[in-house]
Write a protein that holds these residues in place. Structure first.
Motif, PDB file in Angstrom:
ATOM      1  N   VAL A   1      -7.934   7.885  -1.494  1.00 52.15           N
ATOM      2  CA  VAL A   1      -7.678   7.545   0.123  1.00 52.15           C
ATOM      3  C   VAL A   1      -7.816   8.661   1.254  1.00 52.15           C
ATOM      4  O   VAL A   1      -7.277   8.508   2.211  1.00 52.15           O
ATOM      5  CB  VAL A   1      -6.105   7.041   0.197  1.00 52.15           C
ATOM      6  CG1 VAL A   1      -6.150   5.589  -0.532  1.00 52.15           C
ATOM      7  CG2 VAL A   1      -5.102   7.824  -0.355  1.00 52.15           C
TER       8      VAL A   1
ATOM      9  N   TRP B   1      -7.348  -1.848  -4.244  1.00 50.95           N
ATOM     10  CA  TRP B   1      -6.655  -0.574  -3.812  1.00 50.95           C
ATOM     11  C   TRP B   1      -5.781  -0.063  -5.032  1.00 50.95           C
ATOM     12  O   TRP B   1      -4.529   0.465  -4.602  1.00 50.95           O
ATOM     13  CB  TRP B   1      -5.668  -1.082  -2.489  1.00 50.95           C
ATOM     14  CG  TRP B   1      -6.674  -0.993  -1.501  1.00 50.95           C
ATOM     15  CD1 TRP B   1      -6.938  -2.208  -0.718  1.00 50.95           C
ATOM     16  CD2 TRP B   1      -7.194   0.160  -0.421  1.00 50.95           C
ATOM     17  NE1 TRP B   1      -7.748  -1.830   0.425  1.00 50.95           N
ATOM     18  CE2 TRP B   1      -8.014  -0.460   0.368  1.00 50.95           C
ATOM     19  CE3 TRP B   1      -6.966   1.553  -0.711  1.00 50.95           C
ATOM     20  CZ2 TRP B   1      -8.524   0.287   1.386  1.00 50.95           C
ATOM     21  CZ3 TRP B   1      -7.568   2.116  -0.054  1.00 50.95           C
ATOM     22  CH2 TRP B   1      -8.561   1.615   1.283  1.00 50.95           C
TER      23      TRP B   1
ATOM     24  N   LEU C   1       0.869  -1.157  -0.065  1.00 46.99           N
ATOM     25  CA  LEU C   1      -0.099  -0.146  -0.079  1.00 46.99           C
ATOM     26  C   LEU C   1       0.808   1.236  -0.003  1.00 46.99           C
ATOM     27  O   LEU C   1       0.604   2.280  -0.722  1.00 46.99           O
ATOM     28  CB  LEU C   1      -1.245   0.180   0.985  1.00 46.99           C
ATOM     29  CG  LEU C   1      -2.311  -0.719   1.053  1.00 46.99           C
ATOM     30  CD1 LEU C   1      -2.854  -0.784   2.406  1.00 46.99           C
ATOM     31  CD2 LEU C   1      -3.003  -0.493   0.060  1.00 46.99           C
TER      32      LEU C   1
ATOM     33  N   GLU D   1      -5.331  -6.034  -4.906  1.00 45.01           N
ATOM     34  CA  GLU D   1      -4.620  -5.209  -5.619  1.00 45.01           C
ATOM     35  C   GLU D   1      -5.694  -4.259  -6.529  1.00 45.01           C
ATOM     36  O   GLU D   1      -5.540  -2.967  -6.586  1.00 45.01           O
ATOM     37  CB  GLU D   1      -3.616  -5.845  -6.440  1.00 45.01           C
ATOM     38  CG  GLU D   1      -2.667  -5.075  -7.225  1.00 45.01           C
ATOM     39  CD  GLU D   1      -1.604  -5.960  -7.923  1.00 45.01           C
ATOM     40  OE1 GLU D   1      -0.831  -5.276  -8.873  1.00 45.01           O
ATOM     41  OE2 GLU D   1      -1.511  -7.075  -7.734  1.00 45.01           O
TER      42      GLU D   1
ATOM     43  N   ALA E   1      -1.863   2.434   6.230  1.00 46.77           N
ATOM     44  CA  ALA E   1      -1.308   1.417   5.541  1.00 46.77           C
ATOM     45  C   ALA E   1      -1.467  -0.088   6.313  1.00 46.77           C
ATOM     46  O   ALA E   1      -2.172  -1.131   5.736  1.00 46.77           O
ATOM     47  CB  ALA E   1      -0.428   1.443   4.684  1.00 46.77           C
TER      48      ALA E   1
ATOM     49  N   GLY F   1       0.181   1.435  -3.747  1.00 48.72           N
ATOM     50  CA  GLY F   1      -1.101   2.000  -3.492  1.00 48.72           C
ATOM     51  C   GLY F   1      -1.561   3.020  -4.047  1.00 48.72           C
ATOM     52  O   GLY F   1      -0.771   3.821  -4.534  1.00 48.72           O
TER      53      GLY F   1
ATOM     54  N   MET G   1       0.738   6.627   1.002  1.00 51.59           N
ATOM     55  CA  MET G   1      -0.021   6.384   1.925  1.00 51.59           C
ATOM     56  C   MET G   1       0.567   6.311   3.214  1.00 51.59           C
ATOM     57  O   MET G   1       1.564   5.869   3.348  1.00 51.59           O
ATOM     58  CB  MET G   1      -0.878   5.020   1.800  1.00 51.59           C
ATOM     59  CG  MET G   1      -1.913   4.778   2.808  1.00 51.59           C
ATOM     60  SD  MET G   1      -2.815   3.234   2.977  1.00 51.59           S
ATOM     61  CE  MET G   1      -3.964   3.705   1.382  1.00 51.59           C
TER      62      MET G   1
ATOM     63  N   TYR H   1       5.729  -8.028  -0.696  1.00 56.56           N
ATOM     64  CA  TYR H   1       4.211  -7.760  -0.657  1.00 56.56           C
ATOM     65  C   TYR H   1       3.557  -9.122  -0.532  1.00 56.56           C
ATOM     66  O   TYR H   1       2.229  -9.290  -0.939  1.00 56.56           O
ATOM     67  CB  TYR H   1       3.799  -7.320  -2.188  1.00 56.56           C
ATOM     68  CG  TYR H   1       4.334  -5.934  -2.574  1.00 56.56           C
ATOM     69  CD1 TYR H   1       4.882  -5.032  -1.573  1.00 56.56           C
ATOM     70  CD2 TYR H   1       5.112  -5.653  -3.734  1.00 56.56           C
ATOM     71  CE1 TYR H   1       5.599  -4.000  -1.883  1.00 56.56           C
ATOM     72  CE2 TYR H   1       5.807  -4.678  -4.252  1.00 56.56           C
ATOM     73  CZ  TYR H   1       6.036  -3.623  -3.322  1.00 56.56           C
ATOM     74  OH  TYR H   1       6.743  -2.384  -3.199  1.00 56.56           O
TER      75      TYR H   1
END
Length: 130
Positions: free
Chosen positions: A129, A123, A43, A120, A61, A47, A56, A112
């Motif tokens: 966000v 997001w 993220l 995926e 996250a 992300g 983020m 990841y």
């Protein structure tokens, strides 16, 4: 690779109004905790960007990742902004709460780890966000 403690994971997740996932994160398995770190890492770097164009925040996250690994499906957090918690909620000496995810196990699991196609897609960078 992102690394955090269970205490911070639980605190941040609870601050976003996700008490069940916060309590779970404090006691989840080592493998689940490694997946939380892998998803949070995704993220932050892959992300959706913040309105200012940055990545983020780590706290957000990690909270999103804990909810996802706990529930098995991606979704937005209960709160957009963090709330203050009672400082005693996650206070006190507890070596388990202050331990970090095993870095070598994270390396073996891969960058990841824990991210699914469904996560995926949910997001993707086009998601707002703010």
């Amino acid at each position: 690779m992102l690394s955090t403690t269970r205490r911070l994971t639980a605190q941040w997740t609870a601050q976003y109004g996700e008490d069940a996932a916060a309590d779970w994160a404090a006691h989840c398995t080592k493998e689940e905790f490694i997946r939380v770190c892998g998803v949070a890492d995704f993220l932050i770097y892959c992300g959706p960007p913040t309105p200012s164009g940055g990545g983020m925040m780590a706290a957000k996250a990690v909270a999103i990742a804990a909810v996802f690994i706990h529930e098995g499906a991606p979704r937005h957090l209960a709160r957009k902004n963090r709330k203050k918690l009672d400082p005693a909620r996650y206070a006190g000496p507890d070596p388990t709460m202050d331990s970090f995810a095993d870095l070598e196990a994270q390396r073996r699991a891969g960058q990841y780890c824990g991210v699914t196609e469904q996560f995926e897609a949910f997001w993707s960078p086009s998601v707002d966000v703010s």
